[in-house]
Enzyme design. Structure first.
Site, PDB file in Angstrom:
ATOM      1  CG  ASP A  23      -1.658   1.303   1.448  1.00  0.00           C
ATOM      2  OD1 ASP A  23      -1.894   2.009   0.447  1.00  0.00           O
ATOM      3  OD2 ASP A  23      -1.992   1.593   2.607  1.00  0.00           O
ATOM      4  CG  ASP A  31      -1.287   1.307  -3.958  1.00  0.00           C
ATOM      5  OD1 ASP A  31      -0.142   1.297  -4.435  1.00  0.00           O
ATOM      6  OD2 ASP A  31      -1.551   1.733  -2.812  1.00  0.00           O
ATOM      7  CG  ASP A 100      -7.448 -13.720 -12.400  1.00  0.00           C
ATOM      8  OD1 ASP A 100      -8.025 -14.712 -12.884  1.00  0.00           O
ATOM      9  OD2 ASP A 100      -6.832 -13.725 -11.329  1.00  0.00           O
ATOM     10  CG  ASP A 202     -12.299 -17.079 -12.012  1.00  0.00           C
ATOM     11  OD1 ASP A 202     -11.553 -17.469 -11.105  1.00  0.00           O
ATOM     12  OD2 ASP A 202     -13.525 -16.880 -11.870  1.00  0.00           O
ATOM     13  CD  GLU A 256     -10.335 -21.259 -10.572  1.00  0.00           C
ATOM     14  OE1 GLU A 256     -10.239 -21.390  -9.346  1.00  0.00           O
ATOM     15  OE2 GLU A 256     -11.060 -20.394 -11.117  1.00  0.00           O
ATOM     16  CG  HIS A 331      -6.460 -16.054  -5.408  1.00  0.00           C
ATOM     17  ND1 HIS A 331      -5.954 -16.781  -6.462  1.00  0.00           N
ATOM     18  CD2 HIS A 331      -7.767 -15.854  -5.690  1.00  0.00           C
ATOM     19  CE1 HIS A 331      -6.915 -17.010  -7.344  1.00  0.00           C
ATOM     20  NE2 HIS A 331      -8.025 -16.457  -6.900  1.00  0.00           N
ATOM     21  CG  ASP A 332      -9.435 -19.094  -4.986  1.00  0.00           C
ATOM     22  OD1 ASP A 332      -9.878 -18.112  -4.364  1.00  0.00           O
ATOM     23  OD2 ASP A 332      -9.659 -19.295  -6.194  1.00  0.00           O
TER      24      ASP A 332
END
Length: 564
Positions: A23, A31, A100, A202, A256, A331-332
């Site tokens: 950040d 960001d 993504d 995705d 994915e 991330h999942d």
């Protein structure tokens, strides 16, 4: 053939979850300028490709996977000018970018859906899947993130139900409509013309639906997922996407792939099919889950014999055609060292570096998630108020509404929750691990104060971070570790994973002790060689004086070059 050389086969991918990376604005959220600030660091790791989680305009119901505008940057992350600067900075450092691509669904705040739900005769009505209420209750479809696990949502405005495999704010796009596909292709061209190098797609097997919406003979979530991945026109759409977009650029795609079985793999990635270049399968991700459960961790953990079988079987699937991906976390999913290794202080370092060694000595393109390079661990939140993920929050409500065991659920989530991967990147020992000067959007893992941070590890030649740089360099120096044949040695061994990688006269032996104990491992007599040269080890070698026996420390990883 699978050994045809390309940049994306030789690549090492580093996944960035922008919200949790760095950040620079002081609002507690990572960001784009935060990524720009760390480009030299990323390049120093030896990775070659960055995969960026969604940065598009979004109301953030599912942390950016609910897209409101595909051609606009989320305000919290910055501007399109920031993106252009980021991409330029990556190119200057020899880094490629994959974005993504989230096109199974969009946000219910997207212009298309707002128009679609406004009336039954709206131009955009057929951009989504609608079931008129006068036909009765639609056939059951399971939803990942719905409190009632129902993928149909009644919408009063037009007295109809819309389909959402994920959250209620993520209506599924209707790929059966050619206008939808054209919108997607035009959007992809927009990003390719900016200079991106590919897409992580995705839940891409879910895009094709049977629009007669038949009854499904399914009761468990995994039964629905297998159905979702095998829509009647999925291959037609993927081939069209490749023809209309991907084939026109020096680009690659990784899908994915939930629901894709191993015997279907080449239907998606065989070179002659011209669909995808590779995909993420989920056989490994169910290995430590309770039978029939998508989310609950299996008591006692996973079996190394089963772990080896998953990787060996999938390597064999791509031995002569297609190409595979290699990953242990993203991330999942929970942190790899906590899930597949041992994150106790005693074994944490060797566990983390062993897993790095594994991914970087297997055949396939390796993917690392931000923080893997410093051995970041699960945060193990105990209070539902600490969670931000719709997945955990809505399933908590489901268990609560059904009078289930909330304590057991929370204990399982400590090990299984996606939030374990989403805590802020740990840069140093200052407040909030140097991620932000404000209150972070999600709590920081407190172990950053105990050496699990970049600044401390940069100062040591023996850190997890230093080892990561060494092992990425080793892979780059030896093409046989990318393209060579793979053979698992003693697949029945319950604690040691041993294999060879061979290409022409180049041969490597990899030994990985997946246990907390010292292990003596013997090679079979059939494996012959005259000399072995140690290339790398994450610990001091106890005994490798003989040709056939090795004494391995807990979680020790060793790579040898074998010579005849």
């Amino acid at each position: 053939m699978s050994q045809t050389k390309t940049w994306w086969k030789e690549g090492i991918v580093y996944q960035i979850y922008p919200r949790s990376f760095n950040d620079t604005t002081g609002n507690g959220i990572g960001d784009l300028r935060g990524i720009i600030e760390k480009l030299d660091y990323i390049a120093s790791l030896g990775v070659t490709i960055i995969w960026l989680n969604p940065i598009y305009d979004s109301p953030n119901d599912d942390n950016g996977y609910d897209i409101r505008d595909y051609r606009k940057i989320m305000a919290e992350f910055g501007t399109m000018e920031d993106f252009d600067e980021l991409l330029s900075g990556m190119k200057e450092r020899g880094l490629r970018l994959i974005m993504d691509l989230v096109v199974n669904h969009c946000s219910d705040e997207h212009k298309w859906f707002k128009e679609s739900r406004s009336s039954r005769d709206n131009t955009y009505r057929d951009y989504f899947h609608w079931w008129p209420a006068e036909k009765g209750t639609p056939p059951k479809r399971w939803s990942y993130f719905d409190v009632e696990e129902n993928a149909w949502k009644y919408d009063e405005q037009t007295d109809a139900y819309y389909l959402h495999y994920f959250a209620v704010k993520q209506p599924d796009l209707k790929w059966e409509n050619p206008a939808v596909r054209k919108e997607v292709y035009d959007m992809m061209h927009f990003w390719f013309k900016k200079g991106v190098d590919g897409f992580r797609m995705d839940v891409i097997p879910f895009i094709s639906k049977d629009t007669s919406y038949p009854e499904i003979n399914a009761t468990e979530p995994h039964e629905y997922i297998a159905y979702y991945a095998n829509g009647p026109k999925v291959h037609e759409y993927l081939n069209e996407l490749n023809t209309e977009v991907i084939s026109k650029y020096d680009a690659f795609t990784v899908g994915e792939g939930p629901g894709i079985a191993i015997d279907q793999a080449l239907d998606f990635v065989h070179e002659d099919r011209k669909e995808m270049d590779m995909f993420f399968h989920f056989d490994l991700m169910s290995l430590d889950r309770a039978p029939g459960e998508v989310f609950k961790m299996r008591e006692g953990g996973y079996s190394l014999v089963e772990f080896k079988k998953v990787f060996s079987d999938w390597d064999a699937a791509f031995a002569k055609a297609g190409w595979g991906s290699l990953f242990l976390a993203n991330h999942d999913f929970p942190r790899s060292v906590s899930r597949w290794g041992n994150d106790s202080p005693e074994h944490w370092k060797n566990s983390a570096t062993l897993l790095h060694t594994f991914l970087l000595t297997m055949r396939g393109t390796p993917y690392f998630y931000q923080g893997d390079e410093i051995g970041m661990t699960n945060v193990c939140f105990t209070d539902i108020e600490d969670y931000r993920d719709i997945n955990t929050i809505n399933r908590y409500k489901t268990v609560q509404n059904r009078g289930g065991d909330l304590e057991a659920f929370m204990q399982s989530e400590q090990h299984a929750a996606r939030e374990n991967a989403r805590t802020p990147m740990q840069w140093n020992t200052s407040a909030n691990a140097g991620f932000t000067s404000a209150t972070p959007w999600i709590k920081v893992n407190p172990d950053y104060e105990n050496g699990v941070n970049v600044e401390v590890q940069l100062k040591s030649k023996h850190s997890v971070l230093s080892y990561f740089k060494d092992i990425t360099a080793l892979r780059k120096a030896h093409p046989a570790l990318v393209y060579g044949d793979y053979e698992c040695i003693r697949p029945e061994h319950e604690r040691v994973y041993c294999y060879t990688r061979t290409q022409e006269d180049q041969r490597f032996l990899i030994l990985l002790n997946f246990s907390d104990e010292v292990e003596r491992f013997s090679l079979p007599l059939s494996l012959s060689y005259n000399r072995k040269i140690k290339l790398i080890s994450n610990d001091k070698i106890l005994d490798d004086k003989t040709f056939k026996e090795f004494l391995l420390r807990p979680w020790q990883a060793i790579v040898y070059k074998l010579e005849n």
